[in-house]
Design a protein around this motif. Structure first.
Motif, PDB file in Angstrom:
ATOM      1  N   SER A   1     -35.479  20.536 -50.554  1.00 42.90           N
ATOM      2  CA  SER A   1     -35.541  19.196 -51.107  1.00 42.90           C
ATOM      3  C   SER A   1     -34.645  19.090 -52.319  1.00 42.90           C
ATOM      4  CB  SER A   1     -36.991  18.858 -51.505  1.00 42.90           C
ATOM      5  OG  SER A   1     -37.819  18.869 -50.384  1.00 42.90           O
TER       6      SER A   1
ATOM      7  N   SER B   1     -36.184  13.776 -49.064  1.00 47.65           N
ATOM      8  CA  SER B   1     -37.124  14.387 -48.127  1.00 47.65           C
ATOM      9  C   SER B   1     -36.593  14.323 -46.700  1.00 47.65           C
ATOM     10  CB  SER B   1     -38.479  13.682 -48.237  1.00 47.65           C
ATOM     11  OG  SER B   1     -39.475  14.356 -47.510  1.00 47.65           O
TER      12      SER B   1
ATOM     13  N   ASP C   1     -36.686   9.780 -41.532  1.00 50.53           N
ATOM     14  CA  ASP C   1     -37.765   9.008 -40.927  1.00 50.53           C
ATOM     15  C   ASP C   1     -37.633   9.037 -39.406  1.00 50.53           C
ATOM     16  OD1 ASP C   1     -35.657   7.343 -40.339  1.00 50.53           O
ATOM     17  OD2 ASP C   1     -36.536   5.545 -41.244  1.00 50.53           O
TER      18      ASP C   1
ATOM     19  N   THR D   1     -34.592   9.839 -46.430  1.00 47.59           N
ATOM     20  CA  THR D   1     -35.657   9.233 -47.231  1.00 47.59           C
ATOM     21  C   THR D   1     -35.820   9.956 -48.562  1.00 47.59           C
ATOM     22  OG1 THR D   1     -37.496  10.624 -46.428  1.00 47.59           O
ATOM     23  CG2 THR D   1     -36.892   8.693 -45.084  1.00 47.59           C
TER      24      THR D   1
ATOM     25  N   ALA E   1     -39.028  10.985 -51.218  1.00 52.81           N
ATOM     26  CA  ALA E   1     -40.483  11.081 -51.322  1.00 52.81           C
ATOM     27  C   ALA E   1     -40.883  11.082 -52.793  1.00 52.81           C
ATOM     28  CB  ALA E   1     -40.994  12.345 -50.632  1.00 52.81           C
TER      29      ALA E   1
ATOM     30  N   TYR F   1     -42.610   7.709 -40.738  1.00 50.35           N
ATOM     31  CA  TYR F   1     -42.258   9.028 -40.226  1.00 50.35           C
ATOM     32  C   TYR F   1     -42.842   9.250 -38.833  1.00 50.35           C
ATOM     33  CZ  TYR F   1     -40.968   9.977 -45.088  1.00 50.35           C
ATOM     34  OH  TYR F   1     -40.388   9.924 -46.335  1.00 50.35           O
TER      35      TYR F   1
ATOM     36  N   PRO G   1     -43.073  14.354 -44.899  1.00 54.07           N
ATOM     37  CA  PRO G   1     -43.039  15.122 -46.143  1.00 54.07           C
ATOM     38  C   PRO G   1     -44.326  15.907 -46.379  1.00 54.07           C
ATOM     39  CG  PRO G   1     -42.312  12.866 -46.504  1.00 54.07           C
ATOM     40  CD  PRO G   1     -42.900  12.907 -45.136  1.00 54.07           C
TER      41      PRO G   1
ATOM     42  N   TYR H   1     -47.888  14.278 -47.293  1.00 56.15           N
ATOM     43  CA  TYR H   1     -47.891  12.871 -46.903  1.00 56.15           C
ATOM     44  C   TYR H   1     -49.021  12.594 -45.915  1.00 56.15           C
ATOM     45  CZ  TYR H   1     -46.346   8.534 -44.635  1.00 56.15           C
ATOM     46  OH  TYR H   1     -46.273   7.271 -44.116  1.00 56.15           O
TER      47      TYR H   1
ATOM     48  N   LYS I   1     -45.525   8.977 -51.247  1.00 54.35           N
ATOM     49  CA  LYS I   1     -44.981   7.766 -50.634  1.00 54.35           C
ATOM     50  C   LYS I   1     -43.521   8.006 -50.283  1.00 54.35           C
ATOM     51  CE  LYS I   1     -46.157   3.802 -52.490  1.00 54.35           C
ATOM     52  NZ  LYS I   1     -47.079   3.205 -51.504  1.00 54.35           N
ATOM     53  N   GLY I   2     -43.099   7.540 -49.096  1.00 53.90           N
ATOM     54  CA  GLY I   2     -41.729   7.728 -48.646  1.00 53.90           C
ATOM     55  C   GLY I   2     -40.970   6.411 -48.573  1.00 53.90           C
ATOM     56  N   TYR I   3     -39.671   6.464 -48.868  1.00 56.78           N
ATOM     57  CA  TYR I   3     -38.828   5.268 -48.850  1.00 56.78           C
ATOM     58  C   TYR I   3     -37.485   5.609 -48.192  1.00 56.78           C
ATOM     59  CZ  TYR I   3     -42.232   3.678 -52.291  1.00 56.78           C
ATOM     60  OH  TYR I   3     -43.399   3.336 -52.919  1.00 56.78           O
TER      61      TYR I   3
END
Length: 261
Positions: free
Chosen positions: A130, A156, A159, A165, A167, A201, A207, A210, A229-231
């Protein structure tokens, strides 16, 4: 002793026709207009209920169903017998449908992670290194009732669409004497002043730490939890900006930029 007046005689094509005088049978009944709030609440409630089974849309549908419930309550008040609109049955029906949609959202969100766990087992975490850094930033919200510590902001796994993404790992502590509503605060991650979409995901690649829909769980008084939280990144090389604030925006919002390199 007086007698009621005779009906007026009116000539019609050469013959006489008797027509009762104006007002003979009283005032005509006025039909109330149909409540637009009742119709709006019914449409929103039906949409919410139909889409409440889709896990990806849970957050959006919950908000939509909540709006439908509020509108339905206003419609019930507007269509009372002493009010100016009709449609009481529609208003009550829309209220029931909206509340049912909220119940379905919470029920399906509780079952979905369990079903995934049984079907796929423990999620696989990528061994790819990471990028990013651990932090120790601490955010105080609601006059100290909520403490949010930013533990990590790092690049991370991809998706389910193969997009990169980021995290964000947060430790949330409820210092209050009552449960913390998950909608009492919000987290936003952006790049170049544009907010990033939440990552979705695949069931076997996500992650570390997660858990889907963990951000919708209430936090009991005096308890802490770690939330990941993932974006979806717009630019894998650009830094990201993290903002944390109460649902009602304040001047004390936390905002900081993090590098992913």
């Amino acid at each position: 002793m007086s007698f009621p007046p005779y009906p007026q005689e009116m000539p019609v094509e050469g013959v006489y026709s008797t027509v009762p005088p104006q007002g003979q049978f009283g005032v005509a009944t006025v039909v109330k207009p149909l409540s637009p709030l009742a119709i709006t609440a019914l449409v929103l409630g039906i949409i919410s209920l139909l889409l409440s089974w889709i896990p990806i849309l849970h957050n959006l549908i919950f908000i939509l169903a909540l709006i439908a419930t509020v509108v339905a309550i206003l419609a019930v008040v507007q269509t009372r017998p002493d009010m100016t609109h009709r449609g009481s049955g529609i208003a009550i029906t829309s209220l029931v449908i909206s509340i049912l949609a909220i119940v379905v959202v919470f029920g399906s969100q509780a079952m979905y992670p369990k079903a995934n766990g049984k079907a796929f087992g423990a999620p696989f975490v990528s061994s790819r290194a990471s990028k990013g850094a651990a932090t120790s930033d601490v955010v105080q919200l609601e006059n100290g009732k909520v403490t949010i510590e930013v533990k990590k902001v790092e690049e991370s796994v991809d998706d389910q669409e193969g997009e990169p993404t980021v995290a964000v790992t947060l430790k949330i502590t409820n210092n209050d004497t009552s449960s913390l509503n998950p909608f009492a605060y919000y987290v936003e991650v952006s790049q170049n002043k544009a907010a990033l979409d939440s990552a979705v995901y695949s069931d076997n690649l996500m992650p570390e730490g997660y858990e889907p829909f963990a951000d919708l769980e209430e936090l009991p008084a005096g308890k802490s939890m770690t939330l990941v939280k993932g974006y979806v990144l717009r630019d894998a090389a650009a830094p990201v900006t993290l903002m944390i604030d109460s649902t009602v925006p304040s001047t004390k919002a936390f905002k900081k930029e993090y590098s992913l390199q």
